[in-house]
Scaffold this motif. Structure first.
Motif, PDB file in Angstrom:
ATOM      1  N   ASP A  86       0.908  -1.240  -0.227  1.00 42.11           N
ATOM      2  CA  ASP A  86       0.292  -0.220   0.147  1.00 42.11           C
ATOM      3  C   ASP A  86       0.723   1.472  -0.184  1.00 42.11           C
ATOM      4  O   ASP A  86       0.250   2.927  -0.205  1.00 42.11           O
ATOM      5  N   ILE A  87       2.312   1.196   0.305  1.00 38.04           N
ATOM      6  CA  ILE A  87       2.946   2.617   0.825  1.00 38.04           C
ATOM      7  C   ILE A  87       3.687   2.801  -0.510  1.00 38.04           C
ATOM      8  O   ILE A  87       3.689   1.923  -1.912  1.00 38.04           O
ATOM      9  N   GLY A  88       2.903   4.268  -1.490  1.00 36.29           N
ATOM     10  CA  GLY A  88       3.459   4.747  -2.274  1.00 36.29           C
ATOM     11  C   GLY A  88       1.546   4.756  -2.840  1.00 36.29           C
ATOM     12  O   GLY A  88       1.996   5.426  -4.324  1.00 36.29           O
ATOM     13  N   GLU A  89       0.288   4.183  -2.909  1.00 37.60           N
ATOM     14  CA  GLU A  89      -0.697   4.406  -3.013  1.00 37.60           C
ATOM     15  C   GLU A  89      -1.139   5.704  -2.871  1.00 37.60           C
ATOM     16  O   GLU A  89      -0.146   6.398  -1.614  1.00 37.60           O
ATOM     17  N   THR A  90      -2.148   5.834  -3.642  1.00 38.91           N
ATOM     18  CA  THR A  90      -2.899   7.576  -2.816  1.00 38.91           C
ATOM     19  C   THR A  90      -4.373   6.612  -2.916  1.00 38.91           C
ATOM     20  O   THR A  90      -4.869   5.818  -2.750  1.00 38.91           O
ATOM     21  N   VAL A  91      -4.977   7.944  -1.272  1.00 43.00           N
ATOM     22  CA  VAL A  91      -6.559   7.433  -0.921  1.00 43.00           C
ATOM     23  C   VAL A  91      -6.914   9.412  -1.074  1.00 43.00           C
ATOM     24  O   VAL A  91      -5.967  10.002  -1.033  1.00 43.00           O
ATOM     25  N   HIS A  92      -8.139   9.655  -1.160  1.00 41.88           N
ATOM     26  CA  HIS A  92      -8.880  10.522  -0.756  1.00 41.88           C
ATOM     27  C   HIS A  92      -9.274  10.262  -0.148  1.00 41.88           C
ATOM     28  O   HIS A  92     -10.350   9.686   1.050  1.00 41.88           O
ATOM     29  N   VAL A  93      -9.113  12.018   0.483  1.00 43.53           N
ATOM     30  CA  VAL A  93      -9.565  11.807   1.962  1.00 43.53           C
ATOM     31  C   VAL A  93     -10.323  13.351   2.196  1.00 43.53           C
ATOM     32  O   VAL A  93     -10.165  14.301   1.249  1.00 43.53           O
ATOM     33  N   PRO A 126      -9.025  18.548   2.859  1.00 43.63           N
ATOM     34  CA  PRO A 126      -9.163  17.832   1.799  1.00 43.63           C
ATOM     35  C   PRO A 126      -8.549  17.359   0.461  1.00 43.63           C
ATOM     36  O   PRO A 126      -8.392  18.264   0.458  1.00 43.63           O
ATOM     37  N   GLY A 127      -8.488  15.700   0.272  1.00 41.56           N
ATOM     38  CA  GLY A 127      -7.156  15.094  -1.065  1.00 41.56           C
ATOM     39  C   GLY A 127      -6.795  14.173  -1.248  1.00 41.56           C
ATOM     40  O   GLY A 127      -7.216  13.900  -0.846  1.00 41.56           O
ATOM     41  N   THR A 128      -6.251  14.440  -2.143  1.00 38.65           N
ATOM     42  CA  THR A 128      -5.012  13.280  -2.720  1.00 38.65           C
ATOM     43  C   THR A 128      -3.889  13.419  -1.871  1.00 38.65           C
ATOM     44  O   THR A 128      -3.434  14.024  -1.947  1.00 38.65           O
ATOM     45  N   TYR A 129      -4.057  12.342  -1.127  1.00 38.68           N
ATOM     46  CA  TYR A 129      -2.939  12.043  -0.046  1.00 38.68           C
ATOM     47  C   TYR A 129      -2.088  11.074  -0.371  1.00 38.68           C
ATOM     48  O   TYR A 129      -2.673   9.833  -1.177  1.00 38.68           O
TER      49      TYR A 129
END
Length: 143
Positions: A86-93, A126-129
């Motif tokens: 999962d490290i390096g993947e992006t998530v949307h908060v 909020p945004g992509t992290y």
């Protein structure tokens, strides 16, 4: 049986033990035992053989220990992308809670994420992290 044969048998046993346990130091000691065998082939007495084995074996262990201290270690297991996919993947908060955590949906499950910044610094919003590490079952994210 000649002393050189005993040294070679001891070196082979040390290599076998190293293969069974995975410790590299036994291999360094096996090099010392091989030095004792070579000293026996060279005609040195028992004292010379033991000293040769001890000096070479201890020197190899000391050299390996020094070499390991000189090379930087890799990332911690919690931040190693080779161990945690999962490290390096992006998530949307969509929003942050007051305690600096948030809930995101990633790979079919809900996860708690924590901001990677300073504890006194609030998350930017909020945004992509990007997932930078894992701490227990929480993602540590940053921009």
């Amino acid at each position: 049986m000649q002393p050189a044969h005993l040294w070679w048998i001891a070196a082979a046993l040390a290599v076998a033990a190293e293969l069974a346990t995975g410790t590299f130091y036994l291999l360094m000691l096996a090099i010392g035992l091989a030095a004792g065998a070579l000293a026996a082939h060279g005609g040195l007495g028992l004292t010379g053989q033991i000293v040769s084995a001890a000096v070479v074996g201890a020197g190899a262990v000391a050299l390996w220990t020094w070499r390991r201290g000189q090379t930087p270690g890799g990332p911690a297991a919690t931040a190693d992308p080779g161990l945690n996919l999962d490290i390096g993947e992006t998530v949307h908060v969509t929003g942050w809670d007051a305690d600096g955590s948030a809930r995101v949906h990633h790979r079919g499950a809900n996860w708690t994420v924590l901001w990677d910044g300073s504890p006194n610094e609030p998350p930017p919003g909020p945004g992509t992290y990007t997932i930078r590490a894992l701490r227990g079952n929480r993602f540590i994210v940053g921009r």
